[in-house]
Design a protein around this motif. Structure first.
Motif, PDB file in Angstrom:
ATOM      1  N   PRO A  19      -6.964  37.921  48.787  1.00  0.00           N
ATOM      2  CA  PRO A  19      -7.049  37.366  47.430  1.00  0.00           C
ATOM      3  C   PRO A  19      -5.715  36.744  47.012  1.00  0.00           C
ATOM      4  CG  PRO A  19      -7.831  39.647  47.479  1.00  0.00           C
ATOM      5  CD  PRO A  19      -7.212  39.366  48.802  1.00  0.00           C
ATOM      6  N   VAL A  20      -5.798  35.668  46.236  1.00  0.00           N
ATOM      7  CA  VAL A  20      -4.612  35.026  45.680  1.00  0.00           C
ATOM      8  C   VAL A  20      -4.570  35.320  44.181  1.00  0.00           C
ATOM      9  CG1 VAL A  20      -4.680  33.193  47.420  1.00  0.00           C
ATOM     10  CG2 VAL A  20      -5.739  32.810  45.176  1.00  0.00           C
ATOM     11  N   LEU A  53      -6.760  28.518  48.608  1.00  0.00           N
ATOM     12  CA  LEU A  53      -8.011  29.273  48.503  1.00  0.00           C
ATOM     13  C   LEU A  53      -8.883  29.096  49.736  1.00  0.00           C
ATOM     14  CD1 LEU A  53      -8.697  28.640  44.737  1.00  0.00           C
ATOM     15  CD2 LEU A  53      -8.538  30.903  45.818  1.00  0.00           C
ATOM     16  N   GLU A  54      -8.781  27.955  50.370  1.00  0.00           N
ATOM     17  CA  GLU A  54      -9.577  27.694  51.568  1.00  0.00           C
ATOM     18  C   GLU A  54      -9.077  28.487  52.771  1.00  0.00           C
ATOM     19  OE1 GLU A  54     -10.226  23.893  54.444  1.00  0.00           O
ATOM     20  OE2 GLU A  54     -10.563  23.553  52.312  1.00  0.00           O
ATOM     21  N   SER A 109      -6.654  31.233  52.733  1.00  0.00           N
ATOM     22  CA  SER A 109      -6.220  32.617  52.557  1.00  0.00           C
ATOM     23  C   SER A 109      -7.386  33.580  52.750  1.00  0.00           C
ATOM     24  CB  SER A 109      -5.605  32.822  51.172  1.00  0.00           C
ATOM     25  OG  SER A 109      -5.120  34.146  51.064  1.00  0.00           O
ATOM     26  N   HIS A 126     -11.817  39.206  37.894  1.00  0.00           N
ATOM     27  CA  HIS A 126     -10.880  38.137  38.242  1.00  0.00           C
ATOM     28  C   HIS A 126     -10.014  37.692  37.076  1.00  0.00           C
ATOM     29  CE1 HIS A 126     -13.066  38.237  41.930  1.00  0.00           C
ATOM     30  NE2 HIS A 126     -14.174  38.142  41.220  1.00  0.00           N
ATOM     31  N   GLY A 137      -9.679  36.806  44.088  1.00  0.00           N
ATOM     32  CA  GLY A 137      -8.383  36.728  43.417  1.00  0.00           C
ATOM     33  C   GLY A 137      -8.422  36.977  41.924  1.00  0.00           C
ATOM     34  N   ASN A 179     -12.884  34.217  46.531  1.00  0.00           N
ATOM     35  CA  ASN A 179     -11.718  34.703  47.260  1.00  0.00           C
ATOM     36  C   ASN A 179     -11.367  36.145  46.874  1.00  0.00           C
ATOM     37  OD1 ASN A 179      -8.523  34.923  46.532  1.00  0.00           O
ATOM     38  ND2 ASN A 179      -8.794  34.072  48.590  1.00  0.00           N
ATOM     39  N   SER A 224     -13.939  29.214  42.816  1.00  0.00           N
ATOM     40  CA  SER A 224     -13.431  29.465  44.175  1.00  0.00           C
ATOM     41  C   SER A 224     -12.616  30.755  44.210  1.00  0.00           C
ATOM     42  CB  SER A 224     -12.564  28.303  44.652  1.00  0.00           C
ATOM     43  OG  SER A 224     -13.323  27.133  44.774  1.00  0.00           O
ATOM     44  N   LEU A 225     -11.850  30.985  43.168  1.00  0.00           N
ATOM     45  CA  LEU A 225     -11.041  32.198  43.075  1.00  0.00           C
ATOM     46  C   LEU A 225     -11.931  33.443  43.103  1.00  0.00           C
ATOM     47  CD1 LEU A 225      -8.051  33.259  42.381  1.00  0.00           C
ATOM     48  CD2 LEU A 225      -8.979  33.495  40.083  1.00  0.00           C
ATOM     49  N   ARG A 279      -6.578  24.447  45.945  1.00  0.00           N
ATOM     50  CA  ARG A 279      -7.763  24.345  46.818  1.00  0.00           C
ATOM     51  C   ARG A 279      -7.424  24.738  48.249  1.00  0.00           C
ATOM     52  NH1 ARG A 279      -8.955  18.908  44.676  1.00  0.00           N
ATOM     53  NH2 ARG A 279     -10.405  19.200  42.972  1.00  0.00           N
ATOM     54  N   ILE A 286     -11.853  25.763  40.276  1.00  0.00           N
ATOM     55  CA  ILE A 286     -10.907  26.649  40.960  1.00  0.00           C
ATOM     56  C   ILE A 286     -11.198  28.106  40.587  1.00  0.00           C
ATOM     57  CG2 ILE A 286      -8.471  27.270  41.218  1.00  0.00           C
ATOM     58  CD1 ILE A 286      -9.163  24.597  42.566  1.00  0.00           C
TER      59      ILE A 286
END
Length: 183
Positions: A28-29, A22-23, A25, A96, A59, A57, A53-54, A19, A50
């Motif tokens: 992308p992770v 992701l908040e 960065s 993703h 990711g 992002n 959230s990804l 979390r 998650i």
């Protein structure tokens, strides 16, 4: 790490760290070798919130083929891998999900997916389930290349804006250079 162009890999971290990363960065992770928690509840796998959230992002989750992460047992099949890939695609989106089999570090592989030579079997299963060639291209490496490009773009944008890499230097005691403690 964003300023240096380093890709952030969250496969071995806690949900809290996921979390947090992701908040903060901007780039992308990735999860380089994880699967879907909803199908096998091991801490290596990624939970649906998650995954959502990804997706925001930009990711990527690269699905691991370790049987214990697919079926929570020593036995799994190519269909278990397909189920994880489809679940991540459904929750996070086609952009993703990728492949992060982990063959170099696992001792229980899915029946029918013992090594990379069996990827045609995996792709045939996915095609039979409605996947397109464009989607398979993204899964097979296109998504990973996109993430790499975005990570490098964030690095280049930060460098152009004059953002210096942040380094945390411990404040060592200068009065006693042989004292190994930090203040």
């Amino acid at each position: 790490m964003n300023r240096l162009g380093m890709m952030v890999d969250l496969s071995h971290v806690s949900k809290g760290t996921m979390r947090d990363a992701l908040e903060v960065s901007e780039a992308p992770v990735i999860f380089s070798h994880s699967s879907a928690y909803e199908l096998c509840n091991t801490s290596r796998n990624v939970q649906d919130d998650i995954l959502q959230s990804l997706a925001k992002n930009g990711g990527l989750v690269m699905v691991n083929f370790y049987s214990k992460f697919l079926s929570c047992s020593d036995n799994s099949t190519v269909q278990d891998a397909v189920a994880h890939i489809n679940h991540i695609k459904r929750v996070a989106g086609i952009d993703h999900v990728g492949l992060g089999a982990g063959y170099d570090g696992i001792n229980y592989t899915p029946k029918g997916l013992e090594d990379v030579s069996s990827y045609p079997t995996l792709f045939a299963e996915l095609l039979g389930g409605g996947w397109t060639i464009d989607e398979l291209t993204k899964l097979a490496g296109g998504n990973f290349l996109r993430v790499m490009q975005q990570v490098e773009k964030i690095r280049d944008d930060k460098k152009a804006a004059g953002v210096k890499p942040f380094e945390d230097h411990p404040n060592f005691r200068t009065d006693d250079p042989y004292n190994c403690t930090s203040s």
